[in-house]
Motif scaffolding. Structure first.
Motif, PDB file in Angstrom:
ATOM      1  N   ILE A 131       0.822  -1.209   0.000  1.00 23.95           N
ATOM      2  CA  ILE A 131       0.000   0.000   0.000  1.00 23.95           C
ATOM      3  C   ILE A 131       0.862   1.267   0.000  1.00 23.95           C
ATOM      4  O   ILE A 131       0.688   2.151  -0.833  1.00 23.95           O
ATOM      5  N   THR A 185      -9.939   0.810   9.428  1.00 23.87           N
ATOM      6  CA  THR A 185     -11.176   1.208   8.753  1.00 23.87           C
ATOM      7  C   THR A 185     -10.925   2.266   7.683  1.00 23.87           C
ATOM      8  O   THR A 185     -11.757   2.455   6.793  1.00 23.87           O
ATOM      9  N   VAL A 187      -8.158   2.294   5.715  1.00 29.04           N
ATOM     10  CA  VAL A 187      -7.181   1.818   4.748  1.00 29.04           C
ATOM     11  C   VAL A 187      -7.736   1.892   3.320  1.00 29.04           C
ATOM     12  O   VAL A 187      -7.023   2.258   2.382  1.00 29.04           O
ATOM     13  N   ARG A 188      -9.010   1.539   3.148  1.00 27.80           N
ATOM     14  CA  ARG A 188      -9.591   1.525   1.808  1.00 27.80           C
ATOM     15  C   ARG A 188      -9.508   2.891   1.139  1.00 27.80           C
ATOM     16  O   ARG A 188      -9.119   3.010  -0.029  1.00 27.80           O
ATOM     17  N   THR A 189      -9.844   3.936   1.881  1.00 26.96           N
ATOM     18  CA  THR A 189      -9.769   5.283   1.315  1.00 26.96           C
ATOM     19  C   THR A 189      -8.324   5.667   1.033  1.00 26.96           C
ATOM     20  O   THR A 189      -8.035   6.321   0.018  1.00 26.96           O
ATOM     21  N   VAL A 191      -5.938   3.690   0.117  1.00 29.41           N
ATOM     22  CA  VAL A 191      -5.542   3.013  -1.112  1.00 29.41           C
ATOM     23  C   VAL A 191      -6.062   3.780  -2.330  1.00 29.41           C
ATOM     24  O   VAL A 191      -5.366   3.945  -3.335  1.00 29.41           O
ATOM     25  N   THR A 192      -7.300   4.275  -2.259  1.00 34.87           N
ATOM     26  CA  THR A 192      -7.875   5.049  -3.355  1.00 34.87           C
ATOM     27  C   THR A 192      -7.043   6.294  -3.647  1.00 34.87           C
ATOM     28  O   THR A 192      -6.738   6.611  -4.803  1.00 34.87           O
ATOM     29  N   THR A 195      -3.520   5.339  -5.085  1.00 34.62           N
ATOM     30  CA  THR A 195      -3.620   4.866  -6.465  1.00 34.62           C
ATOM     31  C   THR A 195      -3.828   6.026  -7.427  1.00 34.62           C
ATOM     32  O   THR A 195      -3.201   6.093  -8.496  1.00 34.62           O
ATOM     33  N   ARG A 221     -15.221   6.243  -6.385  1.00 34.28           N
ATOM     34  CA  ARG A 221     -15.031   4.913  -5.801  1.00 34.28           C
ATOM     35  C   ARG A 221     -15.484   4.804  -4.361  1.00 34.28           C
ATOM     36  O   ARG A 221     -15.689   3.711  -3.862  1.00 34.28           O
ATOM     37  N   GLU A 222     -15.627   5.897  -3.664  1.00 29.07           N
ATOM     38  CA  GLU A 222     -15.978   5.831  -2.253  1.00 29.07           C
ATOM     39  C   GLU A 222     -17.457   6.140  -2.063  1.00 29.07           C
ATOM     40  O   GLU A 222     -17.968   7.123  -2.592  1.00 29.07           O
TER      41      GLU A 222
END
Length: 371
Positions: A131, A185, A187-189, A191-192, A195, A221-222
Motif C-alpha cells: 500500500i 477502517t 485503509v480503503r480510502t 488506497v484510493t 492509487t 469509488r468511495e
C-alpha cells in the motif's frame, strides 16, 4: 549455556515429587505410623505445576502404589488412617491431572494466539509494503526518510498515507495525507488516494491537476463520507518547493541555523473528497505556497496524529521545538529521535495514526559538506 541450565533445572524439578515419595516412605517406616502417608498427595500436585496430565497420573500412580503397599504392610494402618490417605492421594491425583490439562490447553491456546499474531503482523508488513511502498531515498540533491505508526494495536497500516515519486525531469513529487478516521477502517480510502496520486503524478500537469484526479477518484469509488486532508509538493533539483495544502497541518522547514517555521499557502484549500460538493480544487497552482531550500535545510511533512498527541496533563506535543533539534547527518536517526520524544510525551500508545516524511536538500556533488 542458559538453555542448558534451564533444561537441567527442569529435569531436577521433575525428580522432586519422587524424592518426596521416597522421603515419606522412609519416615513412615522409621516411625511405624501411617500418619504421614497423606503427604503422598503432594507429588502429583507438584507435578501438575509443570507437567502434562500423563506425567501427573504417572506420579499419582506411583504415590498410590507406594501408599497401598505401606497400608497393606502396616497392620496399624488398617484402623482407617491408611485408607484415608489412599483416598486423599487418589482425589488429589485426579484433581491435579485436570488442573494440568487446563493449564496445557491454556498454554497451547496462548501459543496459537502468538503464532496467529505473528502471522497477522507479517501480513500487515506485506500490506504496508504494497500500500505505502518504499520511497526513493535519494533523488539528486533530495534525500528522504519516512516513518509510520498505526493507532491500531498490532497493526502496521492505517489511515495516514505518504508517497514520493521521481519525475523524468529530476523533480520529486510528494504526497502526505490523512484519511478521516483512523486505523484499519480508513485503509480503503488511503488506497484510493494513493492509487490516484500514482496514476496522475507522473503526468505533465501541475499539482492542481493531481489533486483534481484524486478528488474524482474519491467521488467515483468511495460511497462513504470519508474525506482526506493532504499536502502535495513538487521539489525541483535546485531546491524550489511548491506546495498545495488541502486542510492538512502545514509542513515545517528547519533551516541550518535551527530556525523552524510552517510553510505553505496562506489560505489552505478544503479537504479532498468532501461530500455534497463542498470541496473546491484550484484550477491552477497560483494559490500554492513556495519555498526555496538551501543545502542542509530540512522539510518535515507530518499528520495530526503527531501534533495532536497529548500527555497526561492534556498538553499537545510541541513538534516545532523537537524539529529544531533534528540536525543529525542520518535522517533515520532524526525520525527515531522524533518518535522517541513523542512516546515520552504521550507515555503510551497514540490515539491516532502518525506518518512522518523528512526531506533534506543536500549539497551539490563535489561541494564541501557543511550543515
Amino acid at each position: 549455556m542458559n538453555g542448558r541450565r534451564v533444561s537441567r533445572a527442569v529435569r531436577w524439578a521433575a525428580l522432586v515429587p519422587y524424592a518426596i515419595i521416597v522421603a515419606v516412605v522412609l519416615v513412615d517406616v522409621l516411625a511405624q505410623s501411617a500418619v504421614l502417608l497423606s503427604l503422598l498427595a503432594a507429588p502429583p500436585a507438584l507435578t501438575a505445576a509443570t507437567g502434562r496430565p500423563r506425567a501427573v497420573l504417572m506420579t499419582g500412580g506411583v504415590a498410590l502404589a507406594v501408599c497401598l503397599g505401606v497400608v497393606l504392610a502396616d497392620e496399624v494402618s488398617w484402623a482407617g488412617r491408611g485408607w484415608a490417605a489412599l483416598g486423599a492421594v487418589a482425589f488429589v491425583t485426579l484433581a491435579a491431572a485436570q488442573t494440568s490439562a487446563v493449564r496445557v490447553r491454556a498454554g497451547e491456546a496462548h501459543q496459537q494466539t502468538k503464532r496467529e499474531l505473528v502471522d497477522v503482523r507479517a501480513v500487515a508488513d506485506v500490506a504496508q509494503e504494497v500500500i505505502l511502498g518504499p520511497v526513493p531515498r535519494v533523488n539528486g540533491r533530495i534525500e528522504l526518510a519516512v516513518s509510520y505508526t498505526s493507532a491500531t494495536v498490532g497493526a502496521r497500516i492505517g489511515g495516514d498515507l505518504y508517497e514520493a515519486l521521481t519525475m523524468p525531469d529530476g523533480r520529486t513529487r510528494l504526497l502526505v495525507g490523512d484519511v478521516q478516521g483512523k486505523g484499519l477502517t480508513a485503509v480503503r480510502t488511503a488506497v484510493t488516494v494513493l492509487t490516484a496520486f500514482r496514476a496522475a503524478a507522473p503526468g505533465t500537469g501541475g499539482l492542481s491537476d493531481v489533486a483534481q484526479h484524486i478528488e474524482e477518484a474519491l467521488k467515483r469509488r468511495e460511497h462513504t463520507e470519508k474525506f482526506v486532508t493532504a499536502v502535495l509538493a513538487d521539489c525541483t533539483p535546485g531546491g524550489e518547493v511548491t506546495l498545495l495544502n488541502f486542510g492538512h497541518p502545514p509542513p515545517l522547514v528547519r533551516r541550518t541555523d535551527a530556525s523552524v517555521r510552517a510553510v505553505g499557502p496562506e489560505v489552505p484549500g478544503p479537504p479532498l473528497g468532501l461530500p455534497h460538493g463542498l470541496g473546491r480544487i484550484p484550477l491552477d497552482d497560483s494559490g500554492s505556497g513556495r519555498i526555496r531550500l538551501e543545502p542542509g535545510d530540512r522539510l518535515l511533512f507530518y499528520t495530526d496524529g503527531t501534533t495532536e498527541a497529548r500527555n497526561r496533563h492534556g498538553a499537545f506535543f510541541a513538534l516545532p521545538q523537537i524539529v529544531r533539534r533534528l540536525g543529525h547527518r542520518d535522517l533515520d536517526h532524526d525520525l527515531t529521535a522524533l518518535r522517541k520524544a513523542l512516546a515520552r510525551h504521550t507515555g503510551g500508545p497514540l490515539n491516532d495514526d502518525a506518518a512522518l516524511l523528512l526531506l533534506r536538500f543536500n549539497l551539490a556533488p563535489g561541494d564541501d559538506q557543511r550543515g
